[in-house]
Design an enzyme around this catalytic site. Structure first.
Site, PDB file in Angstrom:
ATOM      1  N   SER A  33       0.857  -1.203   0.031  1.00 41.25           N
ATOM      2  CA  SER A  33       0.088   0.240  -0.203  1.00 41.25           C
ATOM      3  C   SER A  33       1.028   1.414  -0.081  1.00 41.25           C
ATOM      4  O   SER A  33       1.853   1.190   0.526  1.00 41.25           O
ATOM      5  CB  SER A  33      -0.846   0.035   1.330  1.00 41.25           C
ATOM      6  OG  SER A  33      -1.837  -1.052   1.416  1.00 41.25           O
TER       7      SER A  33
HETATM    8  N1  SAH Z   1      -0.901  -4.144   3.848  1.00 38.95           N
HETATM    9  C1  SAH Z   1      -0.369  -4.947   2.653  1.00 38.95           C
HETATM   10  C2  SAH Z   1      -1.285  -4.910   1.682  1.00 38.95           C
HETATM   11  C3  SAH Z   1      -1.060  -5.812   0.538  1.00 38.95           C
HETATM   12  S1  SAH Z   1      -2.576  -5.733  -0.831  1.00 38.95           S
HETATM   13  C4  SAH Z   1       0.766  -4.189   2.229  1.00 38.95           C
HETATM   14  O1  SAH Z   1       0.989  -3.067   2.147  1.00 38.95           O
HETATM   15  O2  SAH Z   1       1.700  -5.042   1.574  1.00 38.95           O
HETATM   16  C5  SAH Z   1      -3.712  -6.661   0.310  1.00 38.95           C
HETATM   17  C6  SAH Z   1      -3.524  -8.088   0.573  1.00 38.95           C
HETATM   18  O3  SAH Z   1      -4.962  -8.644   1.082  1.00 38.95           O
HETATM   19  C7  SAH Z   1      -3.149  -9.036  -0.348  1.00 38.95           C
HETATM   20  O4  SAH Z   1      -2.024  -9.563  -0.211  1.00 38.95           O
HETATM   21  C8  SAH Z   1      -4.202  -9.962  -0.846  1.00 38.95           C
HETATM   22  O5  SAH Z   1      -3.649 -11.294  -1.032  1.00 38.95           O
HETATM   23  C9  SAH Z   1      -4.811  -9.822   0.553  1.00 38.95           C
HETATM   24  N2  SAH Z   1      -5.964 -10.491   0.649  1.00 38.95           N
HETATM   25  C10 SAH Z   1      -7.166 -10.356  -0.013  1.00 38.95           C
HETATM   26  N3  SAH Z   1      -8.360 -10.829   0.248  1.00 38.95           N
HETATM   27  C11 SAH Z   1      -8.045 -11.474   1.575  1.00 38.95           C
HETATM   28  C12 SAH Z   1      -8.535 -12.362   2.387  1.00 38.95           C
HETATM   29  N4  SAH Z   1      -9.907 -12.622   2.397  1.00 38.95           N
HETATM   30  N5  SAH Z   1      -7.945 -12.755   3.639  1.00 38.95           N
HETATM   31  C13 SAH Z   1      -6.558 -12.581   3.662  1.00 38.95           C
HETATM   32  N6  SAH Z   1      -5.995 -11.573   2.783  1.00 38.95           N
HETATM   33  C14 SAH Z   1      -6.500 -11.316   1.772  1.00 38.95           C
END
Ligand code: SAH
Length: 188
Positions: A33
């Site tokens: 993010s």
């Molecule tokens: N805070 C993280 C955001 C990554 S993007 C960062 O800054 O790196 C969002 C993430 O949510 C992705 O890795 C995706 O695989 C995960 N995601 C999406 N749906 C999900 C769910 N139901 N349970 C767990 N993770 C999920």
């Protein structure tokens, strides 16, 4: 944010962009993010209290950058990711950063992590069509939840506070997160 080095959480090919205020690819179609949005979410979670939070639940570990930040702000962090490959990368990065108060779970974060709830704070790092019911249940009275709500491409970052057992919501800012995929989110 001065203490957690973002370049450790991005691919080596992207380290020169690690300190720009942009999201960056982390593989599997997911992104780390944008730091400005992460800062906003964390500030709203803390509510200017200046005190450490107790237990915080994070949905979407991804790169684990925000997880490492949460570990500075809360006594215990519980973070759920649905992709094993991302968790396999996240685990050693948190160890190298000497983060010890984080528990990671592979699974569908829209179901929460009932065993350790209720949580003082919940941060959802993916865009949802609505608040997943399990997360509403697992938020403590007086607890705060940050979650992007909207369609698959655009959402409004929303702050919910639980008062008298009910969620009170406030729109914060338009955002673009990857979709929250799961039983309480988008189906695919
Ligand atoms: N805070 C993280 C955001 C990554 S993007 C960062 O800054 O790196 C969002 C993430 O949510 C992705 O890795 C995706 O695989 C995960 N995601 C999406 N749906 C999900 C769910 N139901 N349970 C767990 N993770 C999920």
């Amino acid at each position: 944010m001065g203490q957690v080095e973002r370049h450790r959480f991005v691919d080596t090919a992207l380290v020169n962009q690690a300190y720009e205020d942009t999201s960056l690819p982390i593989g599997l179609g997911q992104t780390i993010s944008k730091p400005g949005v992460v800062a906003r979410m964390l500030a709203l979670l803390l509510n200017g209290a200046g005190l450490k939070l107790g237990r915080v639940l994070e949905i979407g570990t991804g790169s684990a950058y925000q997880t490492a930040l949460l570990a500075e702000l809360a006594a215990q962090v519980f973070s759920i990711e649905r992709f094993p490959a991302l968790l396999d990368k996240a685990r050693p990065l948190l160890q190298q950063a000497n983060v010890r108060n984080v528990s990671l779970l592979l699974g569908d974060g829209t179901l929460g992590w009932r065993e350790y709830g209720p949580y003082d704070g919940i941060v959802v790092s993916a865009g949802a069509p609505h608040v997943p019911p399990a997360l509403e249940e697992q938020l403590a009275e007086g607890g705060r939840m940050l979650i992007p709500i909207g369609d698959r491409d655009e959402q409004i970052l929303t702050l919910f506070v639980k008062r008298n057992g009910q969620l009170e919501g406030r729109d914060i800012v338009p955002v673009r997160f990857v979709p929250l995929i799961g039983a309480g989110g988008w189906l695919a």
